[in-house]
Design a protein around this motif. Structure first.
Motif, mmCIF file in Angstrom:
data_model
loop_
_atom_site.group_PDB
_atom_site.id
_atom_site.type_symbol
_atom_site.label_atom_id
_atom_site.label_comp_id
_atom_site.label_asym_id
_atom_site.label_seq_id
_atom_site.Cartn_x
_atom_site.Cartn_y
_atom_site.Cartn_z
ATOM 1 N N GLY A 1 0.840 -1.200 0.000
ATOM 2 C CA GLY A 1 0.000 0.000 0.000
ATOM 3 C C GLY A 1 0.869 1.241 0.000
ATOM 4 N N ARG A 2 0.583 2.158 -0.880
ATOM 5 C CA ARG A 2 1.422 3.347 -1.025
ATOM 6 C C ARG A 2 1.238 4.295 0.146
ATOM 7 N N GLY A 3 2.349 4.819 0.639
ATOM 8 C CA GLY A 3 2.311 5.782 1.726
ATOM 9 C C GLY A 3 2.098 7.197 1.224
ATOM 10 N N ALA A 4 2.226 8.159 2.160
ATOM 11 C CA ALA A 4 1.973 9.553 1.813
ATOM 12 C C ALA A 4 3.072 10.136 0.932
ATOM 13 N N GLY A 5 4.308 9.653 1.124
ATOM 14 C CA GLY A 5 5.423 10.163 0.331
ATOM 15 C C GLY A 5 5.902 9.133 -0.665
ATOM 16 N N ASP A 6 7.152 9.304 -1.084
ATOM 17 C CA ASP A 6 7.743 8.350 -2.007
ATOM 18 C C ASP A 6 8.041 7.048 -1.274
ATOM 19 N N ASP A 7 7.644 5.937 -1.875
ATOM 20 C CA ASP A 7 7.914 4.634 -1.288
ATOM 21 C C ASP A 7 9.222 4.071 -1.836
ATOM 22 N N GLY A 8 9.909 3.307 -1.005
ATOM 23 C CA GLY A 8 11.148 2.657 -1.414
ATOM 24 C C GLY A 8 11.562 1.674 -0.346
ATOM 25 N N PHE A 9 12.802 1.246 -0.387
ATOM 26 C CA PHE A 9 13.303 0.289 0.593
ATOM 27 C C PHE A 9 13.092 0.781 2.010
ATOM 28 N N TRP A 10 13.333 2.073 2.225
ATOM 29 C CA TRP A 10 13.339 2.587 3.592
ATOM 30 C C TRP A 10 11.939 2.613 4.179
ATOM 31 N N THR A 11 10.905 2.845 3.373
ATOM 32 C CA THR A 11 9.539 2.762 3.886
ATOM 33 C C THR A 11 9.131 1.301 4.059
ATOM 34 N N TRP A 12 9.579 0.417 3.167
ATOM 35 C CA TRP A 12 9.326 -1.018 3.343
ATOM 36 C C TRP A 12 9.932 -1.496 4.653
ATOM 37 N N ARG A 13 11.129 -0.999 4.981
ATOM 38 C CA ARG A 13 11.809 -1.432 6.202
ATOM 39 C C ARG A 13 10.996 -1.105 7.445
ATOM 40 N N GLU A 14 10.283 0.010 7.444
ATOM 41 C CA GLU A 14 9.462 0.353 8.606
ATOM 42 C C GLU A 14 8.335 -0.652 8.795
ATOM 43 N N VAL A 15 7.741 -1.125 7.703
ATOM 44 C CA VAL A 15 6.718 -2.165 7.793
ATOM 45 C C VAL A 15 7.324 -3.438 8.388
ATOM 46 N N MET A 16 8.519 -3.792 7.926
ATOM 47 C CA MET A 16 9.196 -4.982 8.426
ATOM 48 C C MET A 16 9.472 -4.870 9.919
ATOM 49 N N TYR A 17 9.940 -3.716 10.376
ATOM 50 C CA TYR A 17 10.201 -3.533 11.800
ATOM 51 C C TYR A 17 8.939 -3.769 12.626
ATOM 52 N N ARG A 18 7.810 -3.235 12.169
ATOM 53 C CA ARG A 18 6.561 -3.399 12.923
ATOM 54 C C ARG A 18 6.108 -4.858 12.931
ATOM 55 N N PHE A 19 6.328 -5.555 11.823
ATOM 56 C CA PHE A 19 5.840 -6.925 11.712
ATOM 57 C C PHE A 19 6.587 -7.878 12.643
ATOM 58 N N LEU A 20 7.887 -7.699 12.771
ATOM 59 C CA LEU A 20 8.668 -8.707 13.492
ATOM 60 C C LEU A 20 8.567 -8.599 15.007
ATOM 61 N N ASP A 21 7.916 -7.568 15.522
ATOM 62 C CA ASP A 21 7.882 -7.354 16.972
ATOM 63 C C ASP A 21 7.257 -8.513 17.740
#
Length: 453
Positions: A71-91
């Protein structure tokens, strides 16, 4: 079953295609190969046999988040925005969760023709960041998944100490990854013990990246590895290159080659943004470049200059990385297609005029992947019997022979052209299905039901 004798109508051996091939397997390894042979009573049969493909780069736990970052975020999406999703998922992931997720990923790898995985393993600690009583608790979960699925394992415990170039303090979201040098040495020792019961498992090490391992960290890490495989993420994104230039005045691959004795047991994962001089340095070092075309496309990383690298004698392998889609032939196909789109040409990675592109991709990835994972592979005496039997009744494989079969497999049939897969002499896939598929999927479903509730 680790002992068998198999007769193949055709097989792709290291010297090329051979007919009427009899392969004797003892203790999971190839004891003898005879060509131009006659089948004997009791032989197993395969119409066409090819070597299994090494998967040199995987983060198994990410299989469970496939599709969750689209799902596209408010700004430009890339590896660094994907990484934030990954951080939240692995908790919320526990060792049992990781074992179930990795077993599913490894099962899918086997079904698509991967027979060994390089697990770039950086999820080490409990959700609050504290170490488990057994430092390699999570590594043991990976070993359990390899045993359940049957895949060969090269475990690459990851050293992760910093959040950015210049030894910036780690972020709170990275608490499950972070180790100091002494803690990492204990983790590696525990990882070796965790995989010891597995057949021909290998333990290497993986400095996560030049962002996460400072210059002073690298010499002791290299010493800890000895001659075992060393893998590192490098130059995956343009921002990483820019940050490295700002920190050191050098590009990431340039800095690594100038400051570390990179050799043939190294794998530079991604290396997407390299100059011709850097690519030449990798070739001279004899290192393998680990390319993950599906993930690199999914993250919008860019394209590695594979055509020029291959022409200069560069060695490569492929990996499934984030496991957003697990398919050995898709990695090879997308590797070639990316070059075609970039260069506006066809059959870019074939071995010269008249060369078969699918065959060149497969052979290169088998050789480079084996080197990167620290094993001998291919259908050769002394190697583990890691093999794939093709379904020659598949419409896209009908009437094909030799390299034309591999071209059709990679570019047309895909995973549907795979019939059976052996790993260390045991048949784990039959009729395209893993023998433990139902149990592995049921366990995975229970874990996902809780994680996404």
């Amino acid at each position: 079953m680790a002992d068998l004798t198999l007769f193949a109508g055709a097989a792709r051996l290291p010297g090329g295609w051979r007919r009427d091939v009899r392969v004797a397997v003892r203790g999971g390894r190839i004891a003898a190969i005879a060509t131009g042979a006659a089948a004997q009573p009791g032989d197993r049969y395969a119409a066409c046999l090819i070597p299994g493909l090494p998967n040199l780069h995987s983060h198994a736990f990410q299989r469970a988040m496939a599709g969750l970052a689209e799902g596209r975020g408010a700004g430009d999406d890339g590896f660094w925005t994907w990484r934030e999703v990954m951080y939240r998922f692995l908790d919320r992931l526990t060792p049992d969760d990781v074992a179930a997720i990795a077993a599913l990923a490894y099962m899918e790898m086997l079904e698509t023709g991967f027979t060994r995985v390089g697990e770039f393993h950086y999820l080490h600690h409990a959700p609050d960041g504290r170490g488990y009583d057994a430092p390699a608790e999570m590594a043991a979960a990976i070993a359990q998944a390899a045993e359940t699925s049957g895949i060969g394992l090269t475990l690459l415990p990851v050293f992760y100490a910093w959040s950015g170039f210049g030894a910036r303090p780690p972020l709170p979201q990275q608490r499950r990854f972070v180790s100091d040098r002494d803690g990492f040495a204990r983790l590696v020792e525990g990882s070796r013990a965790a995989v010891a019961p597995l057949r021909d498992a290998v333990v290497g090490i993986a400095p996560h990246s030049l962002r996460a391992a400072a210059p002073d960290d690298l010499p002791p890490l290299v010493a800890l590895a000895g001659e075992a495989p060393i893998h590192i993420h490098v130059a995956e994104q343009q921002r990483e290159v820019d940050d490295c230039l700002a920190w050191s005045g050098r590009r990431p691959v340039e800095w690594l080659l100038d400051h570390v004795d990179v050799g043939s047991h190294w794998c530079l994962v991604h290396a997407t943004h390299v100059t011709p001089a850097e690519a030449g340095g990798i070739v001279r070092a004899g290192a393998v470049v680990g390319l993950c075309p599906v993930t690199e496309a999914n993250l919008g990383d860019g394209l590695f200059p594979a055509a020029a690298f291959r022409a200069a004698g560069g060695r490569f392998g492929v990996g499934s990385d984030s496991n957003v889609l697990i398919d050995a032939t898709e990695e090879l196909r997308l590797l070639e297609y990316g070059q075609r789109l970039s260069l506006r040409a066809r059959n870019v990675l074939a071995d010269g005029a008249g060369g078969a592109t699918g065959a060149a991709l497969h052979a290169g990835a088998v050789a480079g992947g084996a080197q990167a994972l620290g094993v001998a592979t291919g259908l050769a005496e002394g190697a583990a019997f890691d093999a794939v039997a093709l379904d020659l009744s598949h419409p896209s494989l009908l009437g094909r022979r030799d390299d034309a079969l591999l071209d059709a497999l990679v570019f047309a049939a895909g995973r549907a052209g795979i019939d059976r897969v052996w790993r260390a002499g045991r048949e784990w896939v039959s009729g395209g299905r893993h023998v433990a598929r139902d149990a592995i999927r049921a366990r995975y479903a229970r874990v996902i039901g809780r994680l996404l509730a």
